[in-house]
Design a protein around this motif. Structure first.
Motif, short mmCIF file in Angstrom:
data_model
loop_
_atom_site.label_atom_id
_atom_site.label_comp_id
_atom_site.label_asym_id
_atom_site.label_seq_id
_atom_site.Cartn_x
_atom_site.Cartn_y
_atom_site.Cartn_z
N PHE A 179 -9.32 5.42 -2.78
CA PHE A 179 -8.92 4.23 -3.34
C PHE A 179 -9.47 2.95 -2.25
CE2 PHE A 179 -6.07 7.65 -5.39
CZ PHE A 179 -5.70 6.74 -6.59
N PRO A 180 -10.28 3.30 -2.10
CA PRO A 180 -11.42 1.75 -0.92
C PRO A 180 -10.36 0.26 -1.09
CG PRO A 180 -12.63 2.76 -2.41
CD PRO A 180 -11.44 3.78 -2.36
N GLN A 181 -10.52 0.47 -2.30
CA GLN A 181 -10.10 -1.21 -2.66
C GLN A 181 -8.36 -1.67 -2.84
OE1 GLN A 181 -12.58 -1.56 -6.37
NE2 GLN A 181 -12.78 -3.63 -5.84
N ASN A 182 -7.91 -0.59 -3.09
CA ASN A 182 -6.71 -1.00 -3.84
C ASN A 182 -6.10 -0.49 -2.13
OD1 ASN A 182 -7.27 0.02 -5.98
ND2 ASN A 182 -5.36 -0.81 -6.60
N ALA A 183 -6.17 0.52 -1.59
CA ALA A 183 -5.62 1.59 -0.08
C ALA A 183 -6.25 0.92 1.29
CB ALA A 183 -4.87 3.30 0.01
N ASN A 184 -7.13 -0.24 1.62
CA ASN A 184 -7.36 -0.75 2.61
C ASN A 184 -6.12 -0.80 3.67
OD1 ASN A 184 -10.31 -1.03 3.03
ND2 ASN A 184 -9.73 -2.70 1.48
N VAL A 185 -4.72 -1.03 3.39
CA VAL A 185 -3.72 -1.27 4.35
C VAL A 185 -3.43 0.44 4.94
CG1 VAL A 185 -3.01 -3.43 3.31
CG2 VAL A 185 -2.38 -1.46 2.19
N ALA A 186 -3.39 1.35 3.77
CA ALA A 186 -3.65 2.53 4.78
C ALA A 186 -3.46 2.91 6.36
CB ALA A 186 -3.30 3.54 3.72
N VAL A 187 -5.09 2.17 6.15
CA VAL A 187 -5.81 2.52 7.76
C VAL A 187 -4.89 0.92 8.81
CG1 VAL A 187 -7.88 2.08 8.95
CG2 VAL A 187 -7.94 3.03 6.73
N ILE A 188 -4.73 0.16 7.83
CA ILE A 188 -4.40 -0.61 8.75
C ILE A 188 -2.79 0.16 9.53
CG2 ILE A 188 -2.81 -2.98 9.41
CD1 ILE A 188 -5.26 -4.26 7.15
N THR A 189 -2.13 0.62 8.92
CA THR A 189 -0.79 1.12 8.86
C THR A 189 -1.06 2.29 10.45
OG1 THR A 189 -0.13 0.16 6.77
CG2 THR A 189 0.94 1.79 7.75
N ALA A 190 -2.27 2.84 9.90
CA ALA A 190 -3.08 4.26 10.35
C ALA A 190 -2.68 3.53 11.75
CB ALA A 190 -3.79 4.81 10.14
N LEU A 191 -3.75 2.77 12.01
CA LEU A 191 -4.09 2.32 13.39
C LEU A 191 -3.17 2.00 14.31
CD1 LEU A 191 -7.56 0.44 12.21
CD2 LEU A 191 -7.06 3.21 13.46
N GLY A 193 0.01 2.52 14.43
CA GLY A 193 1.19 3.53 14.54
C GLY A 193 0.72 5.09 15.03
N ILE A 194 0.34 5.94 13.99
CA ILE A 194 0.19 7.54 14.76
C ILE A 194 -1.16 7.99 14.23
CG2 ILE A 194 2.59 7.68 15.50
CD1 ILE A 194 2.66 9.54 12.27
N GLY A 195 -2.05 7.07 13.33
CA GLY A 195 -3.17 7.28 13.37
C GLY A 195 -3.53 8.37 11.74
N LEU A 196 -4.46 8.27 11.33
CA LEU A 196 -4.83 8.00 10.13
C LEU A 196 -4.44 9.78 8.85
CD1 LEU A 196 -8.65 7.12 10.54
CD2 LEU A 196 -6.80 6.14 8.64
N ASP A 197 -4.47 10.51 10.48
CA ASP A 197 -3.89 11.72 9.31
C ASP A 197 -2.98 12.20 9.47
OD1 ASP A 197 -6.76 12.73 9.21
OD2 ASP A 197 -6.83 13.11 11.27
N ARG A 198 -2.05 11.20 10.65
CA ARG A 198 -0.82 11.13 10.31
C ARG A 198 0.54 10.77 9.01
NH1 ARG A 198 2.57 11.75 15.90
NH2 ARG A 198 4.17 12.08 15.41
N THR A 199 0.02 9.35 9.37
CA THR A 199 0.65 8.72 8.65
C THR A 199 0.57 8.64 7.42
OG1 THR A 199 -0.66 6.61 10.14
CG2 THR A 199 0.15 6.02 7.81
N ARG A 200 1.96 8.91 6.19
CA ARG A 200 1.44 9.47 5.19
C ARG A 200 2.01 8.67 3.84
NH1 ARG A 200 -0.24 13.84 5.24
NH2 ARG A 200 -0.15 13.95 3.30
N ILE A 201 1.47 8.18 3.36
CA ILE A 201 0.34 6.96 2.34
C ILE A 201 1.07 7.61 0.67
CG2 ILE A 201 -0.50 5.56 1.22
CD1 ILE A 201 -0.80 5.09 3.94
N SER A 202 2.03 6.58 -0.16
CA SER A 202 2.44 7.04 -1.55
C SER A 202 1.86 6.29 -2.87
CB SER A 202 3.58 7.56 -1.92
OG SER A 202 4.21 8.79 -1.41
N LEU A 203 0.69 6.08 -3.32
CA LEU A 203 0.45 5.41 -4.19
C LEU A 203 1.64 5.38 -5.73
CD1 LEU A 203 -3.37 5.85 -3.90
CD2 LEU A 203 -1.31 4.27 -2.44
#
Length: 261
Positions: A179-191, A193-203
Motif C-alpha cells: 500500500f505505497p500511497q496509504n502506508a508510507n507512514v509505516a516506513v517512517i515509524t519503522a525507521l 524505531g525498531i526497523g521495517l521487519d519488527r514494526t507491526r502495522i494494521s490497516l
C-alpha cells in the motif's frame, strides 16, 4: 526545491506562500518541460531530467512524486551536492536503495531527510530508540472510501462494511510495499524505531470515519508511548493527509528560521 507539483507539491507551495517563508522554489520536475503548467510561482523553472537539477542552484530537493522517483532524483540531488527530503518513503522497503542513498549522502556531506509525513511524535520515538525498544505497533485507520483503488478492494468489500475492519496486518515492510500511497507512514515509524521487519502495522477501513487516524504504541527501556493523530485528508487527494504537506512546510522553514523546534 524540486519535485512533481502534484497534490502535495501544490499544497506545499501554497503553505510556503501563506507563511511568507524566506525560501524560493527554484524548479519543478515534470515529465515534459515544454508543456506549460498553470499555477506555478513566478520564476520557477520546469525541468524534465535529473541532469538538469544541478543548474537550478537549489540547496534542497523535495520528492513528492511517488516511490519510482525516489532513487532517480536522490542520486541527482546528491551528485549536485543538495540535501534530499523524501515523501514517498515506501521506496525504502528496498534496503539496497536506502543504503545507496545514505552512502551517497555521506560521500557528499549532505543529508537524506525523512519528514514525519502524516505523523507527529516521531522525534520522541527516535529518541526512545537510543535505548532498547521491545515493540512498536502502528494502526492506520482511514475512511473506507480512502482505500478504494488500492489492494484493499480485493481483500474486503469496502461498500458493505458495518464497522471498523482490519483487512491487513503485517510488518511495516509488507504494508508499505503493498500500500505505497496509504502506508508510507509505516516506513517512517519503522525507521524511527525498531526497523521495517519488527514494526507491526494494521490497516483498517472504517465506514464511519471522517478523518485519517494513526495510533502508535511503543514499549521499551524508555517506558511506554501512546500516540494518536486524527488528520484531515488532503482536499485534492484523500489517500494522503493535510499533515503531510504541513510537515514538509515545517521541514523547509526549519532550514531558514532562527528558531527551530
Amino acid at each position: 526545491m524540486s519535485g512533481r507539483l502534484g497534490a502535495i507539491g501544490t499544497r506545499l507551495a501554497q503553505l510556503l506562500r501563506q507563511t511568507g517563508a524566506p525560501v524560493r522554489i527554484a524548479a519543478v520536475a515534470v515529465r515534459d518541460a515544454q508543456t506549460p503548467r498553470d499555477g506555478l510561482p513566478e520564476g520557477v523553472a520546469l525541468i524534465d531530467s535529473p541532469e538538469a537539477l544541478a543548474a537550478t542552484g537549489a540547496s534542497l530537493v523535495v520528492e513528492a512524486a511517488g516511490r519510482g522517483s525516489v532513487g532517480i532524483w536522490g542520486r541527482a540531488a546528491f551528485a549536485a551536492e543538495m540535501d534530499y527530503a523524501v515523501s514517498s518513503t515506501s521506496a525504502f522497503v528496498d534496503e539496497a536503495l536506502l543504503a545507496e542513498l545514505l552512502s551517497l549522502a555521506r560521500a557528499k556531506g549532505r543529508q537524506l531527510l525523512i519528514p514525519p509525513g502524516a505523523l507527529g511524535g516521531i522525534d520522541a520515538l527516535a529518541a526512545a530508540g537510543r535505548l532498547p525498544i521491545a515493540s512498536v505497533e502502528h494502526r492506520i485507520v482511514k475512511p473506507a472510501q480512502a482505500w478504494k483503488g488500492t489492494p484493499a478492494a480485493d481483500l474486503v468489500d469496502l461498500d458493505a462494511l458495518s464497522g471498523p475492519t482490519v483487512f491487513f496486518s503485517a510488518s511495516a515492510r509488507e504494508a508499505a510495499d503493498a500500500f505505497p500511497q496509504n502506508a508510507n507512514v509505516a516506513v517512517i515509524t519503522a525507521l524511527a524505531g525498531i526497523g521495517l521487519d519488527r514494526t507491526r502495522i494494521s490497516l483498517v477501513a472504517d465506514p464511519d470515519a471522517m478523518l485519517n487516524r494513526h495510533e502508535i504504541r511503543a514499549e521499551g527501556d524508555f517506558g511506554k508511548m501512546d500516540l494518536t493523530f486524527e488528520n484531515r485528508p488532503l482536499a485534492t487527494n484523500p489517500k494522503s493527509s493535510e499533515m503531510t504537506a504541513l510537515n514538509l512546510a515545517r521541514l523547509i522553514e526549519s532550514r531558514v528560521n532562527p528558531l527551530v523546534l
